[in-house]
Design a protein around this motif. Structure first.
Motif, PDB file in Angstrom:
ATOM      1  N   ILE A 149     -12.016   5.161  -2.978  1.00 52.09           N
ATOM      2  CA  ILE A 149     -10.763   4.915  -1.924  1.00 52.09           C
ATOM      3  C   ILE A 149      -9.732   5.979  -2.370  1.00 52.09           C
ATOM      4  O   ILE A 149      -9.777   6.199  -3.934  1.00 52.09           O
ATOM      5  N   THR A 150      -9.291   7.012  -2.318  1.00 58.84           N
ATOM      6  CA  THR A 150      -8.030   7.934  -2.875  1.00 58.84           C
ATOM      7  C   THR A 150      -6.400   7.048  -1.591  1.00 58.84           C
ATOM      8  O   THR A 150      -6.324   7.029  -0.850  1.00 58.84           O
ATOM      9  N   ILE A 151      -5.543   7.103  -2.414  1.00 55.44           N
ATOM     10  CA  ILE A 151      -4.734   6.411  -2.179  1.00 55.44           C
ATOM     11  C   ILE A 151      -3.206   7.811  -2.586  1.00 55.44           C
ATOM     12  O   ILE A 151      -3.540   8.002  -3.968  1.00 55.44           O
ATOM     13  N   THR A 158     -10.170   1.445 -14.685  1.00 54.34           N
ATOM     14  CA  THR A 158     -10.279  -0.264 -15.318  1.00 54.34           C
ATOM     15  C   THR A 158      -8.845  -1.034 -14.882  1.00 54.34           C
ATOM     16  O   THR A 158      -9.198  -2.324 -14.052  1.00 54.34           O
ATOM     17  N   LEU A 159      -7.566  -0.914 -14.691  1.00 58.38           N
ATOM     18  CA  LEU A 159      -6.563  -1.348 -15.378  1.00 58.38           C
ATOM     19  C   LEU A 159      -6.088  -2.008 -13.856  1.00 58.38           C
ATOM     20  O   LEU A 159      -6.226  -2.480 -13.467  1.00 58.38           O
ATOM     21  N   ILE A 160      -6.248  -1.496 -12.652  1.00 57.79           N
ATOM     22  CA  ILE A 160      -6.169  -0.934 -11.181  1.00 57.79           C
ATOM     23  C   ILE A 160      -7.434  -2.127 -10.783  1.00 57.79           C
ATOM     24  O   ILE A 160      -6.853  -2.578  -9.664  1.00 57.79           O
ATOM     25  N   ASP A 210       7.004   6.684  -9.100  1.00 59.40           N
ATOM     26  CA  ASP A 210       7.505   5.679 -10.721  1.00 59.40           C
ATOM     27  C   ASP A 210       6.045   4.012 -10.758  1.00 59.40           C
ATOM     28  O   ASP A 210       5.482   4.171 -11.611  1.00 59.40           O
ATOM     29  N   LEU A 211       5.217   4.419  -9.438  1.00 56.38           N
ATOM     30  CA  LEU A 211       4.380   3.521  -9.572  1.00 56.38           C
ATOM     31  C   LEU A 211       3.097   4.314 -10.992  1.00 56.38           C
ATOM     32  O   LEU A 211       2.655   3.703 -11.489  1.00 56.38           O
ATOM     33  N   GLU A 212       2.787   4.767 -10.321  1.00 53.39           N
ATOM     34  CA  GLU A 212       2.124   6.080 -11.378  1.00 53.39           C
ATOM     35  C   GLU A 212       2.440   5.899 -12.571  1.00 53.39           C
ATOM     36  O   GLU A 212       1.645   5.589 -13.455  1.00 53.39           O
ATOM     37  N   GLN A 213       3.448   6.290 -13.095  1.00 50.96           N
ATOM     38  CA  GLN A 213       3.752   6.036 -14.621  1.00 50.96           C
ATOM     39  C   GLN A 213       4.025   4.783 -15.162  1.00 50.96           C
ATOM     40  O   GLN A 213       3.532   4.623 -16.253  1.00 50.96           O
ATOM     41  N   ASP A 214       4.385   3.585 -13.830  1.00 51.94           N
ATOM     42  CA  ASP A 214       4.113   1.885 -14.856  1.00 51.94           C
ATOM     43  C   ASP A 214       2.689   1.638 -14.879  1.00 51.94           C
ATOM     44  O   ASP A 214       2.360   1.283 -15.875  1.00 51.94           O
TER      45      ASP A 214
END
Length: 80
Positions: A3-5, A28-30, A10-14
């Motif tokens: 899946i591509t989102i 793994t985190l996601i 800001d969320l990417e950096q977090d």
């Protein structure tokens, strides 16, 4: 499945920062976050509504705790 989102910057950096701090791959985190979200009950079913939490009772009635000494102790289960 793949899946591509599109994530806000800001969320990417977090996410990248959290993955680095946790020393786990971003994927793994996601996956962990998604599994946790799916398994956790929704907030509305896991907490009492605010109207219940803010209830202070009636000054005309004794506090429930005043009856605590009259309560029966829990029954002990017979294991054998």
């Amino acid at each position: 499945m793949q899946i591509t989102i599109d994530l806000p910057p800001d969320l990417e950096q977090d996410l990248l920062r959290q993955a680095e701090q946790s020393n786990v791959p971003l994927q793994t985190l996601i996956l962990q976050a998604l599994r946790q979200m799916i398994q956790a009950p929704s907030v509305s079913t896991s907490q009492w509504p605010e109207v219940i939490l803010s209830y202070e009772g009636s000054p005309d009635f004794p506090a429930f705790e005043s009856y605590r000494d009259e309560l029966l102790p829990p029954r002990e289960l017979e294991l054998f």
